[in-house]
Design a protein around this motif. Structure first.
Motif, PDB file in Angstrom:
ATOM      1  N   SER A  33       0.819  -1.214   0.000  1.00 39.31           N
ATOM      2  CA  SER A  33       0.000   0.000   0.000  1.00 39.31           C
ATOM      3  C   SER A  33       0.855   1.267   0.000  1.00 39.31           C
ATOM      4  CB  SER A  33      -0.931   0.002   1.211  1.00 39.31           C
ATOM      5  OG  SER A  33      -0.216  -0.200   2.418  1.00 39.31           O
ATOM      6  N   GLU A  34       2.090   1.183   0.509  1.00 40.98           N
ATOM      7  CA  GLU A  34       2.975   2.359   0.531  1.00 40.98           C
ATOM      8  C   GLU A  34       3.398   2.794  -0.868  1.00 40.98           C
ATOM      9  OE1 GLU A  34       3.406  -0.400   2.182  1.00 40.98           O
ATOM     10  OE2 GLU A  34       3.741  -0.022   4.322  1.00 40.98           O
ATOM     11  N   TRP A  35       3.215   1.935  -1.861  1.00 45.59           N
ATOM     12  CA  TRP A  35       3.679   2.225  -3.214  1.00 45.59           C
ATOM     13  C   TRP A  35       2.623   2.915  -4.075  1.00 45.59           C
ATOM     14  CZ3 TRP A  35       6.979  -2.535  -5.110  1.00 45.59           C
ATOM     15  CH2 TRP A  35       8.036  -2.721  -4.212  1.00 45.59           C
ATOM     16  N   PRO A  51       2.942  11.183 -17.012  1.00 43.72           N
ATOM     17  CA  PRO A  51       3.953  12.255 -16.993  1.00 43.72           C
ATOM     18  C   PRO A  51       3.746  13.279 -15.891  1.00 43.72           C
ATOM     19  CG  PRO A  51       3.264  11.807 -19.241  1.00 43.72           C
ATOM     20  CD  PRO A  51       2.351  11.014 -18.352  1.00 43.72           C
ATOM     21  N   TYR A  52       2.502  13.577 -15.540  1.00 48.33           N
ATOM     22  CA  TYR A  52       2.247  14.623 -14.546  1.00 48.33           C
ATOM     23  C   TYR A  52       2.233  14.099 -13.109  1.00 48.33           C
ATOM     24  CZ  TYR A  52      -2.536  12.777 -14.780  1.00 48.33           C
ATOM     25  OH  TYR A  52      -3.627  11.960 -14.776  1.00 48.33           O
ATOM     26  N   GLN A  53       2.429  12.776 -12.913  1.00 46.04           N
ATOM     27  CA  GLN A  53       2.429  12.214 -11.570  1.00 46.04           C
ATOM     28  C   GLN A  53       3.839  12.162 -11.004  1.00 46.04           C
ATOM     29  OE1 GLN A  53       0.516   8.426 -12.274  1.00 46.04           O
ATOM     30  NE2 GLN A  53      -1.503   9.239 -11.762  1.00 46.04           N
ATOM     31  N   ASP A  54       3.906  12.205  -9.667  1.00 50.79           N
ATOM     32  CA  ASP A  54       5.195  12.118  -9.001  1.00 50.79           C
ATOM     33  C   ASP A  54       5.735  10.693  -9.060  1.00 50.79           C
ATOM     34  OD1 ASP A  54       4.988  14.760  -8.397  1.00 50.79           O
ATOM     35  OD2 ASP A  54       4.240  14.447  -6.365  1.00 50.79           O
ATOM     36  N   ALA A  55       7.041  10.594  -8.874  1.00 45.47           N
ATOM     37  CA  ALA A  55       7.688   9.283  -8.997  1.00 45.47           C
ATOM     38  C   ALA A  55       7.323   8.324  -7.875  1.00 45.47           C
ATOM     39  CB  ALA A  55       9.210   9.466  -9.038  1.00 45.47           C
ATOM     40  N   ASP A  56       6.688   8.830  -6.791  1.00 45.90           N
ATOM     41  CA  ASP A  56       6.321   7.926  -5.708  1.00 45.90           C
ATOM     42  C   ASP A  56       5.031   7.157  -5.994  1.00 45.90           C
ATOM     43  OD1 ASP A  56       4.664  10.071  -5.509  1.00 45.90           O
ATOM     44  OD2 ASP A  56       5.277  10.667  -3.490  1.00 45.90           O
ATOM     45  N   SER A  57       4.442   7.356  -7.169  1.00 48.83           N
ATOM     46  CA  SER A  57       3.276   6.568  -7.576  1.00 48.83           C
ATOM     47  C   SER A  57       3.772   5.293  -8.259  1.00 48.83           C
ATOM     48  CB  SER A  57       2.380   7.377  -8.520  1.00 48.83           C
ATOM     49  OG  SER A  57       2.039   8.621  -7.968  1.00 48.83           O
ATOM     50  N   PRO A 102      -0.538  13.588   2.222  1.00 45.05           N
ATOM     51  CA  PRO A 102       0.402  12.738   2.950  1.00 45.05           C
ATOM     52  C   PRO A 102      -0.325  11.815   3.919  1.00 45.05           C
ATOM     53  CG  PRO A 102       0.417  14.947   3.868  1.00 45.05           C
ATOM     54  CD  PRO A 102      -0.495  14.986   2.682  1.00 45.05           C
ATOM     55  N   SER A 103       0.359  10.796   4.370  1.00 41.54           N
ATOM     56  CA  SER A 103      -0.213   9.838   5.299  1.00 41.54           C
ATOM     57  C   SER A 103      -0.390  10.466   6.677  1.00 41.54           C
ATOM     58  CB  SER A 103       0.690   8.605   5.403  1.00 41.54           C
ATOM     59  OG  SER A 103       0.274   7.757   6.458  1.00 41.54           O
ATOM     60  N   VAL A 104      -1.439  10.029   7.391  1.00 40.39           N
ATOM     61  CA  VAL A 104      -1.628  10.487   8.767  1.00 40.39           C
ATOM     62  C   VAL A 104      -0.788   9.670   9.750  1.00 40.39           C
ATOM     63  CG1 VAL A 104      -3.964  11.283   8.300  1.00 40.39           C
ATOM     64  CG2 VAL A 104      -3.616   8.954   9.116  1.00 40.39           C
ATOM     65  N   ASP A 105      -0.342   8.487   9.316  1.00 36.85           N
ATOM     66  CA  ASP A 105       0.413   7.582  10.175  1.00 36.85           C
ATOM     67  C   ASP A 105       1.907   7.831   9.985  1.00 36.85           C
ATOM     68  OD1 ASP A 105       1.609   5.465  11.522  1.00 36.85           O
ATOM     69  OD2 ASP A 105       0.082   4.020  10.918  1.00 36.85           O
ATOM     70  N   PRO A 106       2.648   8.124  11.051  1.00 37.81           N
ATOM     71  CA  PRO A 106       4.079   8.422  10.893  1.00 37.81           C
ATOM     72  C   PRO A 106       4.923   7.213  10.529  1.00 37.81           C
ATOM     73  CG  PRO A 106       3.508   8.325  13.223  1.00 37.81           C
ATOM     74  CD  PRO A 106       2.223   8.223  12.468  1.00 37.81           C
ATOM     75  N   THR A 107       4.365   6.004  10.634  1.00 36.28           N
ATOM     76  CA  THR A 107       5.151   4.796  10.391  1.00 36.28           C
ATOM     77  C   THR A 107       5.038   4.284   8.962  1.00 36.28           C
ATOM     78  OG1 THR A 107       3.358   3.325  11.111  1.00 36.28           O
ATOM     79  CG2 THR A 107       4.864   4.142  12.806  1.00 36.28           C
ATOM     80  N   THR A 108       4.214   4.931   8.121  1.00 31.66           N
ATOM     81  CA  THR A 108       4.012   4.424   6.769  1.00 31.66           C
ATOM     82  C   THR A 108       3.635   5.560   5.834  1.00 31.66           C
ATOM     83  OG1 THR A 108       2.702   2.908   5.397  1.00 31.66           O
ATOM     84  CG2 THR A 108       1.607   3.894   7.297  1.00 31.66           C
ATOM     85  N   ARG A 109       3.892   5.362   4.533  1.00 33.32           N
ATOM     86  CA  ARG A 109       3.468   6.313   3.511  1.00 33.32           C
ATOM     87  C   ARG A 109       2.027   6.060   3.083  1.00 33.32           C
ATOM     88  NH1 ARG A 109       5.253   5.518  -1.038  1.00 33.32           N
ATOM     89  NH2 ARG A 109       4.847   7.584  -1.890  1.00 33.32           N
ATOM     90  N   ALA A 110       1.469   4.921   3.460  1.00 25.11           N
ATOM     91  CA  ALA A 110       0.115   4.579   3.040  1.00 25.11           C
ATOM     92  C   ALA A 110      -0.897   5.506   3.714  1.00 25.11           C
ATOM     93  CB  ALA A 110      -0.194   3.120   3.388  1.00 25.11           C
TER      94      ALA A 110
END
Length: 400
Positions: free
Chosen positions: A26-28, A69-75, A39-47
């Protein structure tokens, strides 16, 4: 989302919380509201905890499974964009509402839900639109679950820990959206949108734990991968109270302009997420009994048998002594400012058409976290009441 191909759901207490796109963690996957990543509300995960956002305020869901092209690389695995309602979804004034309630026979609790929206278009050409929507829900449930930990041992793969958990949970969700839009022509639209969502979870948990391989013990001879007997097991009982509050806030403004067959879009946005654990208290008691116990998954994998519930050592409350008093409190806050501009220009390519995209983006994020943890095993940290004084007269309903 669970009905979309290639999208899986991770649940908590039966409610969907995280998504998995194309089977990836889910973090990906990135989550955005009205085109602005949150951003995530949980400090332990990006999800991102999607159960903070009620479905009643959602107009559409856009799922992409490849990086655009318009999305960030973290997607990495994909992205989900949640679009909220617009006054231009209808031709004129619209007032909608919904209310419902249900009764849970198992947990003897009730669920309530209500939502509503009001929107209208105005101006000489009805080029302006305004919409307000809100949602409220509350659930009162008593779920339970059993968790087994399998570990390689000298005898093979065996269950080394089993946890029986009973919950009493009360969850409340409050959300609202506001939108002001101007569409002077079919080629131009501008907007200002705001979203607020709050999720509060008040949970009590009663847990019985069996450590099968206490003191590095091995199972009694004759054990298999589905059934085993262990001597000198350890029994613990833990009582926990946890409060959790998640909040998501977004404000965005933008303009979209058609230029011939192409398009230019610019956005400015601010988003803020926070997670607070005002209290997370747990008391652990350990039994002085070290019984010989067994489990058997072979007869029914959906309903395995545990000898503890026949011999009932866990009910001998006078044999429990204080083990640990733990406390946790934390507050995490993320705020992010985003400014972006994008241009899409269709170009002929062979017998078809390709789209050339270009643009730029600026993102600035601040993360603040404050956490306190305390574990105390001293006798002075024990409660004034014994374990028997902390329990209710209601029996556990595991396996019902």
């Amino acid at each position: 989302l669970q009905r979309a191909p290639g999208v899986g759901i991770e649940r908590d207490q039966g409610e969907g919380r995280y998504i998995n796109v194309r089977g990836a963690p889910s973090e990906w996957s990135a989550i955005s509201v009205d085109g602005i990543q949150i951003p995530s509300v949980d400090p332990t995960t990006r999800a991102v905890d999607l159960d903070t956002l009620p479905s009643d305020i959602v107009a559409n869901l856009e799922v992409t499974k490849s990086l655009l092209p318009y999305q960030d690389a973290d997607s990495i695995a994909g992205a989900v964009n949640i679009t909220t309602r617009s006054a231009f979804d209808r031709k004129g004034f619209a007032l909608t509402g919904m209310a419902g309630a249900s009764y849970n026979q198992f947990g003897k609790g009730s669920d309530y839900r209500a939502s509503g929206s009001v929107g209208d278009r105005f101006g000489a050409d009805r080029q302006f639109g305004v919409l307000l929507s809100g949602s409220y829900s509350r659930t009162d449930r008593q779920p339970d679950n059993v968790e087994n930990a399998w570990t390689p041992t000298s005898a093979g793969l065996r269950v080394t820990e089993t946890l029986f958990k009973d919950y009493v949970t009360k969850r409340e969700r409050i959300a609202g959206t506001a939108a002001l839009e101007w569409r002077p022509s079919d080629a131009t639209r501008t907007w200002v949108r705001g979203t607020y969502a709050r999720f509060a979870d008040n949970e009590y948990r009663d847990r019985i734990g069996i450590t099968w391989n206490a003191d590095q013990a091995a199972p009694v001879a004759g054990s298999t991968d589905t059934a085993a007997t262990w001597s000198k097991t350890r029994i613990e009982k833990a009582l926990r109270h946890r409060q959790q509050v998640n909040e998501i806030k977004t404000v965005t403004g933008g303009i979209e302009q058609q230029l011939g067959d192409g398009q230019v879009r610019a956005d400015v946005a601010y988003s803020e997420t926070s997670q607070t654990y005002p209290r997370r208290d747990e008391l652990v008691f350990r039994s002085t009994l070290r019984p010989t116990l067994s489990y058997d998954f072979g007869r029914d994998t959906d309903l395995p048998s545990y000898s503890l519930f026949t011999s009932n050592e866990h009910l001998q409350l006078d044999r429990y002594g204080f083990r640990e008093n733990s406390y946790r409190s934390n507050t995490t806050k993320n705020d992010e400012f985003t400014a972006q501009i994008r241009m899409d220009i269709p170009q002929p390519l062979g017998s078809g058409t390709a789209t050339l995209s270009t643009g730029g983006k600026f993102r600035a994020r601040n993360i603040r976290a404050d956490e306190e943890r305390l574990r105390d095993q001293r006798a002075s940290a024990a409660p004034t009441q014994t374990l028997a004084g902390l329990l209710s007269d209601e029996e556990s309903r595991n396996f019902d």
